[in-house]
Motif scaffolding. Structure first.
Motif, PDB file in Angstrom:
ATOM      1  N   PRO A 171       0.918  -1.403   0.067  1.00  0.00           N
ATOM      2  CA  PRO A 171      -0.049   0.051  -0.013  1.00  0.00           C
ATOM      3  C   PRO A 171       1.466   1.160   0.054  1.00  0.00           C
ATOM      4  N   ARG A 172       1.391   0.894   0.777  1.00  0.00           N
ATOM      5  CA  ARG A 172       2.923   2.623   0.446  1.00  0.00           C
ATOM      6  C   ARG A 172       4.070   2.341  -0.011  1.00  0.00           C
ATOM      7  N   ALA A 173       3.989   1.302  -1.126  1.00  0.00           N
ATOM      8  CA  ALA A 173       5.347   1.224  -1.843  1.00  0.00           C
ATOM      9  C   ALA A 173       6.016   3.122  -1.719  1.00  0.00           C
ATOM     10  N   TRP A 174       5.093   3.900  -2.122  1.00  0.00           N
ATOM     11  CA  TRP A 174       5.190   4.920  -3.114  1.00  0.00           C
ATOM     12  C   TRP A 174       6.749   5.829  -1.976  1.00  0.00           C
ATOM     13  N   CYS A 175       5.758   5.917  -0.564  1.00  0.00           N
ATOM     14  CA  CYS A 175       6.650   6.709  -0.032  1.00  0.00           C
ATOM     15  C   CYS A 175       7.829   6.103   0.266  1.00  0.00           C
ATOM     16  N   VAL A 177      10.108   5.923  -1.415  1.00  0.00           N
ATOM     17  CA  VAL A 177      10.330   6.476  -2.767  1.00  0.00           C
ATOM     18  C   VAL A 177      10.439   8.397  -2.833  1.00  0.00           C
ATOM     19  N   CYS A 178       8.890   8.715  -2.357  1.00  0.00           N
ATOM     20  CA  CYS A 178       8.544   9.779  -2.810  1.00  0.00           C
ATOM     21  C   CYS A 178       9.675  11.147  -2.009  1.00  0.00           C
ATOM     22  N   PRO A 179       9.815  11.955  -3.574  1.00  0.00           N
ATOM     23  CA  PRO A 179      10.756  13.056  -2.685  1.00  0.00           C
ATOM     24  C   PRO A 179      10.385  13.834  -1.992  1.00  0.00           C
ATOM     25  N   VAL A 180       8.974  14.160  -1.206  1.00  0.00           N
ATOM     26  CA  VAL A 180       8.615  14.967   0.126  1.00  0.00           C
ATOM     27  C   VAL A 180       9.183  14.053   1.057  1.00  0.00           C
ATOM     28  N   GLY A 181       8.634  13.098   1.065  1.00  0.00           N
ATOM     29  CA  GLY A 181       9.132  12.126   2.840  1.00  0.00           C
ATOM     30  C   GLY A 181      10.664  11.560   2.278  1.00  0.00           C
TER      31      GLY A 181
HETATM   32  S1  SF4 Z   1       4.693  13.097   1.357  1.00  0.00           S
HETATM   33 FE1  SF4 Z   1       4.434  11.062   2.684  1.00  0.00          FE
HETATM   34  S2  SF4 Z   1       3.145  10.208   3.041  1.00  0.00           S
HETATM   35 FE2  SF4 Z   1       2.922  11.661   1.060  1.00  0.00          FE
HETATM   36  S3  SF4 Z   1       3.426  10.135  -0.278  1.00  0.00           S
HETATM   37 FE3  SF4 Z   1       4.704  11.175   0.233  1.00  0.00          FE
HETATM   38  S4  SF4 Z   1       6.746   9.637   2.299  1.00  0.00           S
HETATM   39 FE4  SF4 Z   1       4.063   9.251   1.451  1.00  0.00          FE
END
Ligand code: SF4
Length: 192
Positions: A171-175, A177-181
């Motif tokens: 479910p949160r695989a994207w998290c 690698v997410c640039p904001v995270g």
């Molecule tokens: S901002 Fe944080 S919680 Fe939102 S998608 Fe990116 S890593 Fe996940």
């Protein structure tokens, strides 16, 4: 502290509605896509205020959306190492950094009359789609319409990646690698 247990409490339910609303508002007037600026700045404002990833733990509408989609699947594959070894994190950080640079550069060139606007959705910088039907015509200048479509396209592209990853891996695989995270983690490390 008010947000000290944000991680334990988890995401506020049904925040994914905000993400869906964002994409729907693009059909009302594409200028609403500029709200992406809020999505990109609020996480860092909260980080500066609370010194923890309050946005990621509690308020992120995208995390809520991918979690909702991901939970509908049950047979995930093993997460490839590139999600956890830092490789994909770096690639996506560069991708979004360059994307923002291109967006700023093309918008300035359109404002100065050196370039024609691209008033349509374009996925992953490379796949041109189409303009969205508009309920309201605000009469914005070409550069603002271009800028709005670029933000809409960037948000749509990354949401598609997040949803696909949620359905294939977890479910949160994207998290992971997410640039904001990723940037939030770097800033936190820098300040501790
Ligand atoms: S901002 Fe944080 S919680 Fe939102 S998608 Fe990116 S890593 Fe996940």
């Amino acid at each position: 502290m008010e947000h000290a247990d944000a991680k334990r409490k988890g995401l506020i339910p049904r925040l994914f509605i905000i993400t869906l609303l964002y994409f729907l508002l693009g059909f009302v007037a594409i200028e609403f896509a500029l709200l992406a600026l809020a999505c990109m700045s609020i996480p860092f404002m909260l980080l500066a205020r609370y010194k923890q990833k309050v946005w990621c733990h509690r308020y992120c509408p995208r995390a809520s959306l991918i979690q909702t989609f991901g939970k509908k699947c049950s047979r995930w594959r093993v997460l490839p190492p590139m999600f956890t070894d830092g490789y994909l994190r770096k690639v996506l950080l560069w991708y979004f950094g360059l994307n923002l640079l291109f967006i700023a550069g093309s918008t300035i060139r359109i404002a100065t009359g050196d370039m024609a606007p691209m008033p349509y959705v374009r996925l992953f910088i490379a796949i041109p789609l189409w303009p969205l039907p508009q309920l309201l015509h605000i009469g914005s200048p070409d550069w603002l319409i271009h800028l709005s479509y670029r933000f809409y396209s960037m948000m749509l592209s990354s949401t598609i990646l997040g949803v696909v990853a949620a359905m294939i891996w977890r479910p949160r695989a994207w998290c992971a690698v997410c640039p904001v995270g990723n940037l939030s983690n770097r800033l936190l490390r820098h300040h501790t």
